[in-house]
Design a protein around this motif. Structure first.
Motif, PDB file in Angstrom:
ATOM      1  N   LEU A 135       0.852  -1.196   0.000  1.00 50.69           N
ATOM      2  CA  LEU A 135       0.000   0.000   0.000  1.00 50.69           C
ATOM      3  C   LEU A 135       0.885   1.242   0.000  1.00 50.69           C
ATOM      4  O   LEU A 135       1.787   1.361   0.828  1.00 50.69           O
ATOM      5  N   VAL A 136       0.615   2.162  -0.914  1.00 51.89           N
ATOM      6  CA  VAL A 136       1.384   3.417  -0.980  1.00 51.89           C
ATOM      7  C   VAL A 136       0.373   4.548  -0.811  1.00 51.89           C
ATOM      8  O   VAL A 136      -0.486   4.757  -1.670  1.00 51.89           O
ATOM      9  N   ILE A 137       0.471   5.253   0.326  1.00 53.24           N
ATOM     10  CA  ILE A 137      -0.604   6.187   0.691  1.00 53.24           C
ATOM     11  C   ILE A 137      -0.100   7.623   0.745  1.00 53.24           C
ATOM     12  O   ILE A 137       0.896   7.929   1.406  1.00 53.24           O
ATOM     13  N   ASP A 138      -0.846   8.500   0.077  1.00 55.60           N
ATOM     14  CA  ASP A 138      -0.574   9.932   0.091  1.00 55.60           C
ATOM     15  C   ASP A 138      -1.211  10.501   1.359  1.00 55.60           C
ATOM     16  O   ASP A 138      -2.402  10.290   1.602  1.00 55.60           O
ATOM     17  N   THR A 139      -0.423  11.222   2.174  1.00 55.31           N
ATOM     18  CA  THR A 139      -1.006  11.742   3.425  1.00 55.31           C
ATOM     19  C   THR A 139      -1.315  13.236   3.334  1.00 55.31           C
ATOM     20  O   THR A 139      -1.712  13.839   4.327  1.00 55.31           O
ATOM     21  N   CYS A 140      -1.135  13.848   2.150  1.00 54.62           N
ATOM     22  CA  CYS A 140      -1.448  15.275   2.013  1.00 54.62           C
ATOM     23  C   CYS A 140      -2.907  15.449   1.615  1.00 54.62           C
ATOM     24  O   CYS A 140      -3.199  15.842   0.487  1.00 54.62           O
ATOM     25  N   MET A 141      -3.817  15.096   2.487  1.00 57.03           N
ATOM     26  CA  MET A 141      -5.233  15.292   2.127  1.00 57.03           C
ATOM     27  C   MET A 141      -6.037  15.696   3.351  1.00 57.03           C
ATOM     28  O   MET A 141      -5.552  15.655   4.475  1.00 57.03           O
ATOM     29  N   ASP A 142      -7.296  16.098   3.141  1.00 53.05           N
ATOM     30  CA  ASP A 142      -8.153  16.522   4.253  1.00 53.05           C
ATOM     31  C   ASP A 142      -8.324  15.398   5.252  1.00 53.05           C
ATOM     32  O   ASP A 142      -8.310  14.227   4.890  1.00 53.05           O
ATOM     33  N   GLU A 143      -8.545  15.788   6.505  1.00 50.33           N
ATOM     34  CA  GLU A 143      -8.765  14.803   7.570  1.00 50.33           C
ATOM     35  C   GLU A 143      -9.875  13.823   7.188  1.00 50.33           C
ATOM     36  O   GLU A 143      -9.744  12.623   7.360  1.00 50.33           O
ATOM     37  N   GLU A 144     -10.967  14.385   6.653  1.00 47.90           N
ATOM     38  CA  GLU A 144     -12.145  13.575   6.340  1.00 47.90           C
ATOM     39  C   GLU A 144     -11.808  12.508   5.296  1.00 47.90           C
ATOM     40  O   GLU A 144     -12.166  11.337   5.440  1.00 47.90           O
ATOM     41  N   ASP A 145     -11.078  12.931   4.264  1.00 51.99           N
ATOM     42  CA  ASP A 145     -10.679  12.006   3.204  1.00 51.99           C
ATOM     43  C   ASP A 145      -9.743  10.938   3.737  1.00 51.99           C
ATOM     44  O   ASP A 145      -9.887   9.753   3.440  1.00 51.99           O
ATOM     45  N   LEU A 146      -8.754  11.378   4.529  1.00 49.54           N
ATOM     46  CA  LEU A 146      -7.754  10.438   5.054  1.00 49.54           C
ATOM     47  C   LEU A 146      -8.440   9.427   5.973  1.00 49.54           C
ATOM     48  O   LEU A 146      -8.149   8.227   5.912  1.00 49.54           O
TER      49      LEU A 146
END
Length: 775
Positions: free
Chosen positions: A133-144
């Motif tokens: 799994l390769v996860i982007d962490t630059c996103m809104d709290e809700e999305d994450l």
């Protein structure tokens, strides 16, 4: 004798194959005059629960240049226990275990109804599947939060022996250790510097123990060899709790984001590290890299846009004007990664959820060359993403995963045929052979293709060339043969081989053209031509591709139409050609070739899906299906403005969207809430009918389509209006006198504001060009 329609349907059901021509022209010259190439759409691992389980290895022809597999078209001498290969005519001895065969006791592979058969190889099991799994962490709290919940849920769907790994990234890239109890530990890499697999191996300390043991001269023990890999890729049953906690604790990227700036995202480096990690730990085994992105890459190799918000991400207009600054470099970076992954049999999935573009256009080679999924949604918190992601792990009737790994498709042909190439979710294995043609269509120059990820619906287009010379006629009653051999790793870990062997009759196009034209499959031809057009559109200008499609259509009409020179009204097409022009009309207008009003990311996404789906789904994408619901009943109607009536509900399926459209009267009744009043149960049922049908489609389709409910005159109605044939427009709606409301009631239908030509005008022009003596 069954009709050709029944023959075609039966073959698709049994073998998962549809040819554009079911009777083949017997010479090279005649084949080039057929306009639509001789080609097949083949679904290699189509679901066939009725196939007998065969637990032995296939019998092959002994000639080294042939190696075709025993099939129902071979001639068999039961007394001498010999069989003659139907491709190279070599006589072969049956192996010892076939001594008991006779005409009454035939092995399954010689029985005509098993022209498709699947062998389960007895040689050892392969490694368990790997999910990184390769996860982007630059996103809104809700999305994450929504993404974390989806991933935690997915752990319970994985097979317990599957290995799983985790990489997260923002400005930096973190590779997480899953083996350590108590504290979480990760290796951090700079997001601006690309690394080779060798550097990654050294930095993560992978493979050292095995290396030291070999240096001492003794072969390493199995567990010792596995030791170093285990820190980053762990079996699910071991690290389930650990990984669930790790995912739960994931925070947004902590680096501060300046005003009017985008967050710094190192997508290119994160993917590169994922590819490198698998390359040095599990080369040539079934693995998936699942990349979840919430925005465009803004730094390091593979960046697609700068971090300043004032510079928007490239559009089709920018690409046309050569104004897309980062595009070429990024495409080169991702294409190289896709090449490395496909060499090792690893699949790359991209789940892109954002309101703006994320760079799918640059990354398209990753899923396209490795057979990965490309999923596009507005947010990770939508049912569209959540349900699509769940369906990645869907199972068949036997409770086994529908995904398979490491597929290799080999095509064998009889002497009069050669293979020109393939278009689909595959890469060339560069295997030259006697059956490889010099003319290439799609990915050519080989007779073997690699499918790193392959599913029951994965469909590949294969193009053939007739090489038989005009002056060397094929004897009457001769048949051409094609054999497809697909080896793959089943989700249970077994190696399987699916073999499909087909034969079709040859006919002389000069004397028997009616036999050849009777065997034309217009649906297969439309889907095949659409694939060629989309493949060409990737590298050529849009107008050139449209002109090519038009030229081919005119030539087909000239060759197979029935007409008097220079008299357009005399033009007639046989029934099995009659739908082809309208498929081409809708293909020309479709989002696959018209980039107006679509972003480059959307165009890449639509094309990606078209190049892997089977005929039925491809035709829905090219020419959507429209159903009408009224008090008079439910019926399929023409995809035309005349079908838009005030007292009707329409259901349109474009594959990517399921749209329910309420006519003007129905819409006003709904606004007045008649459906909730007693005595109006009929109306309530009418409103519910299309919704029930839509749910059925939504439940089975992958990726899940966008679901839209709208009324006449609403902004969402544009999805319907841009797809229907504009037989009534603002230009001709007053032609019969009276106001627009009168025109709607008299002639039926609602006018569409467009300058596009209608199907009627298109057909008139086509007939004129086809019958003209000058063209």
């Amino acid at each position: 004798m069954a009709t050709y329609q029944e023959f075609i349907a039966q073959n698709e059901e049994r073998d998962g194959v549809r040819f554009s021509w079911n009777v083949w022209p017997s010479s090279r010259l005649e084949a080039t005059r057929m306009v639509v190439p001789l080609a097949a759409l083949y679904t290699p691992i189509k679901e066939r629960p009725d196939l007998p389980p065969i637990q032995y290895d296939p019998v092959m022809c002994t000639r080294s240049t042939c190696r075709a597999i025993l099939n129902p078209f071979c001639q068999v001498d039961y007394r001498a226990k010999l069989w003659t290969c139907n491709f190279c005519f070599q006589r072969n001895q049956f192996p010892r275990q076939y001594q008991g065969i006779s005409e009454q006791h035939q092995p399954a592979e010689l029985i005509p109804q098993f022209s498709t058969i699947e062998y389960t190889l007895t040689r050892g099991h392969t490694a368990p599947p790997i999910y990184l799994l390769v996860i982007d962490t630059c996103m809104d709290e809700e999305d994450l939060q929504a993404l974390k919940e989806s991933l935690q849920m997915s752990l319970s769907l994985l097979p317990p022996n599957a290995l799983v790994g985790l990489i997260t990234y923002g400005r930096m890239v973190q590779v997480h250790e899953l083996g350590c109890e108590g504290c979480s530990k990760s290796y951090v890499f700079r997001g601006t510097k690309d690394l080779t697999a060798k550097q990654i191996q050294e930095m993560l300390g992978i493979g050292r123990l095995a290396g030291q043991a070999q240096a001492r001269g003794n072969a390493p023990q199995q567990p010792q060899q596995q030791q170093p890999m285990n820190r980053f890729l762990q079996p699910v049953h071991k690290c389930d709790m650990n990984l669930t906690d790790l995912l739960g604790e994931l925070q947004r990227d902590p680096w501060p984001v300046g005003t009017a700036k985008r967050p710094l995202r190192s997508t290119g480096v994160a993917l590169s590290i994922a590819v490198g990690l698998l390359e040095c730990t599990f080369p040539n085994s079934g693995a998936r890299i699942m990349l979840f992105i919430g925005g465009p890459g803004t730094q390091g190799p593979g960046m697609v846009v700068a971090d300043e918000l004032k510079t928007p991400i490239r559009s089709h207009h920018d690409i046309e004007k050569d104004n897309a600054r980062y595009m070429r470099k990024a495409i080169k970076h991702y294409e190289a990664l896709a090449g490395r992954a496909s060499t090792n049999g690893h699949t790359i999935d991209i789940y892109s959820c954002a309101l703006d573009q994320t760079g799918l256009h640059e990354m398209k080679y990753c899923p396209n060359l490795t057979g990965g999924h490309m999923v596009m949604a507005d947010s990770f918190n939508t049912s569209l993403f959540k349900q699509t992601f769940q369906r990645v792990f869907s199972k068949d009737l036997k409770g086994e995963f529908k995904m398979a790994f490491g597929g290799v498709l080999e095509v064998k042909t009889s002497r009069e045929l050669k293979i020109s190439g393939a278009i689909g979710p595959c890469t060339s294995m560069n295997v030259k052979g006697p059956s490889v043609s010099d003319t290439e269509i799609g990915v050519g120059g080989t007779c073997q293709w690699k499918f790193c990820g392959i599913y029951p619906n994965s469909t590949v287009a294969l193009f053939f060339e007739v090489v038989n010379q005009h002056n060397a006629p094929i004897p009457q009653g001769g048949r051409g043969c094609v054999q497809f051999v697909t080896q793959y790793q089943h989700s249970s870990g077994q190696r399987r081989v699916r073999v499909t062997t087909l034969a079709r009759n040859w006919a002389d196009a000069q004397t028997n053209i009616q036999h050849i034209s009777a065997g034309f499959d217009q649906e297969a031809a439309a889907a095949l031509m659409a694939r060629i057009a989309v493949y060409r559109a990737e590298n050529e200008e849009g107008p050139d591709v449209l002109r090519w499609l038009d030229r081919m259509l005119i030539r087909l009409c000239q060759k197979f139409g029935d007409y008097h020179k220079d008299d357009p009204n005399s033009f007639r097409f046989a029934e099995n050609f009659s739908l082809y022009p309208q498929f081409m009309f809708h293909m020309r207008r479709s989002q696959f070739l018209q980039v107006f009003n679509n972003s480059p990311d959307e165009t890449s996404y639509y094309r990606h899906i078209l190049l892997r789906e089977d005929i039925t789904q491809s035709l829905i994408m090219i020419q959507p299906i429209l159903y009408s619901y009224s008090f008079g009943g439910t019926e399929p109607v023409l995809l035309d403005t005349s079908s838009i009536l005030p007292d009707r509900i329409l259901l349109m399926d474009t594959f990517f969207q399921i749209l329910i459209f309420h006519g003007e009267t129905i819409d006003s009744w709904k606004e007045q809430k008649f459906q909730d009043q007693p005595g109006h149960e009929n109306f309530k049922q009418l409103l519910n009918a299309p919704q029930d049908d839509a749910q059925e489609i939504l439940q089975n389709r992958f990726p899940m389509p966008r679901y839209i409910v709208c009324g006449q005159g609403s902004s969402q109605a544009r999805f319907l209006l841009c797809r229907v044939n504009p037989s009534q427009t603002h230009n001709n709606m007053y032609a019969w006198g009276g106001s627009s409301s009168q025109s709607q009631s008299q002639d039926g239908g609602a006018p569409v504001l467009t300058d596009d030509v209608s199907l009627q005008v298109f057909m008139d022009h086509l007939k004129k060009l086809a019958v003209s003596s000058s063209s």
